[in-house]
Scaffold this motif. Sequence first.
Motif, PDB file in Angstrom:
ATOM      1  N   PHE A  11       0.835  -1.198   0.000  1.00  0.00           N
ATOM      2  CA  PHE A  11       0.000   0.000   0.000  1.00  0.00           C
ATOM      3  C   PHE A  11       0.869   1.248   0.000  1.00  0.00           C
ATOM      4  CE2 PHE A  11      -2.643  -3.359   1.535  1.00  0.00           C
ATOM      5  CZ  PHE A  11      -3.883  -3.077   0.981  1.00  0.00           C
ATOM      6  N   VAL A  12       0.346   2.299  -0.601  1.00  0.00           N
ATOM      7  CA  VAL A  12       1.053   3.576  -0.680  1.00  0.00           C
ATOM      8  C   VAL A  12       0.918   4.324   0.639  1.00  0.00           C
ATOM      9  CG1 VAL A  12       1.102   5.834  -1.827  1.00  0.00           C
ATOM     10  CG2 VAL A  12       0.660   3.747  -3.161  1.00  0.00           C
ATOM     11  N   VAL A  13       2.014   4.896   1.103  1.00  0.00           N
ATOM     12  CA  VAL A  13       2.026   5.799   2.253  1.00  0.00           C
ATOM     13  C   VAL A  13       2.573   7.124   1.733  1.00  0.00           C
ATOM     14  CG1 VAL A  13       2.955   6.261   4.543  1.00  0.00           C
ATOM     15  CG2 VAL A  13       2.399   3.909   3.874  1.00  0.00           C
ATOM     16  N   SER A  14       1.778   8.186   1.867  1.00  0.00           N
ATOM     17  CA  SER A  14       2.142   9.474   1.298  1.00  0.00           C
ATOM     18  C   SER A  14       1.435  10.589   2.048  1.00  0.00           C
ATOM     19  CB  SER A  14       1.735   9.485  -0.181  1.00  0.00           C
ATOM     20  OG  SER A  14       1.697  10.766  -0.720  1.00  0.00           O
ATOM     21  N   ASP A  15       1.933  11.806   1.877  1.00  0.00           N
ATOM     22  CA  ASP A  15       1.257  12.975   2.447  1.00  0.00           C
ATOM     23  C   ASP A  15       0.025  13.355   1.638  1.00  0.00           C
ATOM     24  OD1 ASP A  15       3.152  13.195   4.450  1.00  0.00           O
ATOM     25  OD2 ASP A  15       4.383  14.627   3.333  1.00  0.00           O
ATOM     26  N   ILE A  26       6.678  15.632  -8.355  1.00  0.00           N
ATOM     27  CA  ILE A  26       7.498  16.002  -7.194  1.00  0.00           C
ATOM     28  C   ILE A  26       7.134  15.212  -5.934  1.00  0.00           C
ATOM     29  CG2 ILE A  26       7.943  18.318  -8.070  1.00  0.00           C
ATOM     30  CD1 ILE A  26       5.775  19.339  -6.117  1.00  0.00           C
ATOM     31  N   VAL A  27       6.072  14.438  -5.995  1.00  0.00           N
ATOM     32  CA  VAL A  27       5.578  13.715  -4.818  1.00  0.00           C
ATOM     33  C   VAL A  27       6.493  12.551  -4.470  1.00  0.00           C
ATOM     34  CG1 VAL A  27       3.686  12.300  -3.922  1.00  0.00           C
ATOM     35  CG2 VAL A  27       3.185  14.371  -5.239  1.00  0.00           C
ATOM     36  N   LYS A  28       6.862  12.482  -3.201  1.00  0.00           N
ATOM     37  CA  LYS A  28       7.614  11.329  -2.690  1.00  0.00           C
ATOM     38  C   LYS A  28       6.642  10.441  -1.930  1.00  0.00           C
ATOM     39  CE  LYS A  28      11.973  13.738  -2.500  1.00  0.00           C
ATOM     40  NZ  LYS A  28      13.055  14.274  -1.680  1.00  0.00           N
ATOM     41  N   ALA A  29       6.747   9.161  -2.163  1.00  0.00           N
ATOM     42  CA  ALA A  29       5.835   8.209  -1.517  1.00  0.00           C
ATOM     43  C   ALA A  29       6.612   6.970  -1.108  1.00  0.00           C
ATOM     44  CB  ALA A  29       4.702   7.833  -2.470  1.00  0.00           C
ATOM     45  N   ARG A  30       6.013   6.227  -0.235  1.00  0.00           N
ATOM     46  CA  ARG A  30       6.600   4.981   0.256  1.00  0.00           C
ATOM     47  C   ARG A  30       5.590   3.873  -0.013  1.00  0.00           C
ATOM     48  NH1 ARG A  30      10.387   4.296   4.932  1.00  0.00           N
ATOM     49  NH2 ARG A  30      10.011   2.257   5.821  1.00  0.00           N
ATOM     50  N   ILE A  31       6.059   2.783  -0.551  1.00  0.00           N
ATOM     51  CA  ILE A  31       5.215   1.607  -0.735  1.00  0.00           C
ATOM     52  C   ILE A  31       5.593   0.627   0.368  1.00  0.00           C
ATOM     53  CG2 ILE A  31       4.619  -0.325  -2.231  1.00  0.00           C
ATOM     54  CD1 ILE A  31       5.368   1.549  -4.606  1.00  0.00           C
ATOM     55  N   ILE A 117      -2.699   8.307  -4.193  1.00  0.00           N
ATOM     56  CA  ILE A 117      -2.870   8.858  -2.853  1.00  0.00           C
ATOM     57  C   ILE A 117      -2.528   7.812  -1.796  1.00  0.00           C
ATOM     58  CG2 ILE A 117      -4.609  10.503  -3.637  1.00  0.00           C
ATOM     59  CD1 ILE A 117      -6.758   8.698  -2.414  1.00  0.00           C
ATOM     60  N   SER A 118      -2.354   8.283  -0.577  1.00  0.00           N
ATOM     61  CA  SER A 118      -2.053   7.387   0.530  1.00  0.00           C
ATOM     62  C   SER A 118      -3.135   6.320   0.657  1.00  0.00           C
ATOM     63  CB  SER A 118      -1.945   8.190   1.823  1.00  0.00           C
ATOM     64  OG  SER A 118      -1.213   7.478   2.780  1.00  0.00           O
ATOM     65  N   ASP A 119      -2.745   5.133   1.000  1.00  0.00           N
ATOM     66  CA  ASP A 119      -3.601   3.957   1.181  1.00  0.00           C
ATOM     67  C   ASP A 119      -4.006   3.275  -0.126  1.00  0.00           C
ATOM     68  OD1 ASP A 119      -3.535   4.168   3.986  1.00  0.00           O
ATOM     69  OD2 ASP A 119      -5.212   5.578   3.963  1.00  0.00           O
ATOM     70  N   THR A 120      -3.503   3.755  -1.260  1.00  0.00           N
ATOM     71  CA  THR A 120      -3.806   3.102  -2.538  1.00  0.00           C
ATOM     72  C   THR A 120      -3.148   1.720  -2.566  1.00  0.00           C
ATOM     73  OG1 THR A 120      -3.936   5.203  -3.732  1.00  0.00           O
ATOM     74  CG2 THR A 120      -3.474   3.238  -5.048  1.00  0.00           C
ATOM     75  N   PRO A 121      -3.917   0.679  -2.900  1.00  0.00           N
ATOM     76  CA  PRO A 121      -3.323  -0.653  -3.028  1.00  0.00           C
ATOM     77  C   PRO A 121      -2.367  -0.729  -4.216  1.00  0.00           C
ATOM     78  CG  PRO A 121      -5.715  -0.772  -2.777  1.00  0.00           C
ATOM     79  CD  PRO A 121      -5.376   0.662  -3.036  1.00  0.00           C
ATOM     80  N   VAL A 122      -1.212  -1.357  -4.007  1.00  0.00           N
ATOM     81  CA  VAL A 122      -0.237  -1.575  -5.069  1.00  0.00           C
ATOM     82  C   VAL A 122      -0.406  -3.012  -5.562  1.00  0.00           C
ATOM     83  CG1 VAL A 122       2.221  -1.660  -5.638  1.00  0.00           C
ATOM     84  CG2 VAL A 122       1.346   0.123  -4.101  1.00  0.00           C
ATOM     85  N   LEU A 123      -0.564  -3.159  -6.881  1.00  0.00           N
ATOM     86  CA  LEU A 123      -0.795  -4.471  -7.476  1.00  0.00           C
ATOM     87  C   LEU A 123       0.481  -5.141  -7.952  1.00  0.00           C
ATOM     88  CD1 LEU A 123      -3.957  -3.611  -9.593  1.00  0.00           C
ATOM     89  CD2 LEU A 123      -3.858  -4.666  -7.315  1.00  0.00           C
ATOM     90  N   ASP A 124       1.447  -4.333  -8.406  1.00  0.00           N
ATOM     91  CA  ASP A 124       2.684  -4.917  -8.910  1.00  0.00           C
ATOM     92  C   ASP A 124       3.764  -3.840  -9.021  1.00  0.00           C
ATOM     93  OD1 ASP A 124       4.413  -6.867  -9.843  1.00  0.00           O
ATOM     94  OD2 ASP A 124       3.372  -7.193 -11.742  1.00  0.00           O
ATOM     95  N   ILE A 125       5.001  -4.280  -9.017  1.00  0.00           N
ATOM     96  CA  ILE A 125       6.175  -3.431  -9.215  1.00  0.00           C
ATOM     97  C   ILE A 125       7.030  -4.136 -10.255  1.00  0.00           C
ATOM     98  CG2 ILE A 125       8.266  -2.476  -8.169  1.00  0.00           C
ATOM     99  CD1 ILE A 125       6.744  -2.651  -5.441  1.00  0.00           C
ATOM    100  N   LYS A 126       7.405  -3.393 -11.301  1.00  0.00           N
ATOM    101  CA  LYS A 126       8.256  -3.963 -12.343  1.00  0.00           C
ATOM    102  C   LYS A 126       9.447  -3.034 -12.546  1.00  0.00           C
ATOM    103  CE  LYS A 126       4.306  -5.898 -14.811  1.00  0.00           C
ATOM    104  NZ  LYS A 126       4.579  -7.313 -14.816  1.00  0.00           N
ATOM    105  N   PRO A 127      10.641  -3.566 -12.733  1.00  0.00           N
ATOM    106  CA  PRO A 127      11.783  -2.695 -13.009  1.00  0.00           C
ATOM    107  C   PRO A 127      11.612  -2.065 -14.390  1.00  0.00           C
ATOM    108  CG  PRO A 127      12.410  -4.965 -13.351  1.00  0.00           C
ATOM    109  CD  PRO A 127      11.021  -4.985 -12.769  1.00  0.00           C
ATOM    110  N   TYR A 128      12.072  -0.816 -14.519  1.00  0.00           N
ATOM    111  CA  TYR A 128      12.030  -0.136 -15.814  1.00  0.00           C
ATOM    112  C   TYR A 128      13.163  -0.655 -16.683  1.00  0.00           C
ATOM    113  CZ  TYR A 128      12.179   3.554 -19.301  1.00  0.00           C
ATOM    114  OH  TYR A 128      12.177   4.250 -20.482  1.00  0.00           O
ATOM    115  N   PHE A 129      12.821  -1.235 -17.823  1.00  0.00           N
ATOM    116  CA  PHE A 129      13.785  -1.728 -18.803  1.00  0.00           C
ATOM    117  C   PHE A 129      13.674  -0.854 -20.049  1.00  0.00           C
ATOM    118  CE2 PHE A 129      14.690  -6.536 -18.085  1.00  0.00           C
ATOM    119  CZ  PHE A 129      14.768  -6.369 -16.715  1.00  0.00           C
ATOM    120  N   PRO A 130      14.648   0.009 -20.302  1.00  0.00           N
ATOM    121  CA  PRO A 130      14.559   0.852 -21.505  1.00  0.00           C
ATOM    122  C   PRO A 130      14.381   0.034 -22.785  1.00  0.00           C
ATOM    123  CG  PRO A 130      16.463   1.476 -20.185  1.00  0.00           C
ATOM    124  CD  PRO A 130      15.878   0.251 -19.555  1.00  0.00           C
TER     125      PRO A 130
END
Length: 149
Positions: A11-15, A26-31, A117-130
């Motif tokens: 889940f996203v943690v953010s201001d 410019i937003v910094k967030a923590r998953i 926004i804060s509390d948004t569920p994260v479904l997946d994380i993928k590395p960026y491959f150019p």
Amino acid sequence: MNGVFLNPIGFVVSDIKERVDENWGIVKARIEMNKEYTGGLTGLESFSHAIILTYLHESQFEISRHLKRRPRGLLSMPELGIFSQRAKDRPNPIGVTTVEILKVGSSFLEVKGLDAISDTPVLDIKPYFPHFDRIEEPIIPSWVDVLMQ
């Protein structure tokens, strides 16, 4: 039709607590990862960017209001179908954002530029491959450049 079931990996943690349309860069967030997925971050620290897929849990898609609309509701923008836009109110509320990785911890990922926004569920994380994720000379309509100014 069979149902589709997705389980958040974190889940996203953010201001940012309310849905907005701009200045996400410019937003910094923590998953914060769910406990069972913390080992899945290993190796991500070697990448500068990642692609984050989210479930836009506060999306309020109404076909009569959102199927065709002007980006950000601006009269200066053309009326377009939802699939020509990056709007937050979508038929299937899935967000996709390429972010800068700031820090990788054992149970969290800190990023910059996540439009969720804060509390948004994260479904997946993928590395960026150019090699896969970058298009060298994309064609986009002129209204996109105007909108991004």
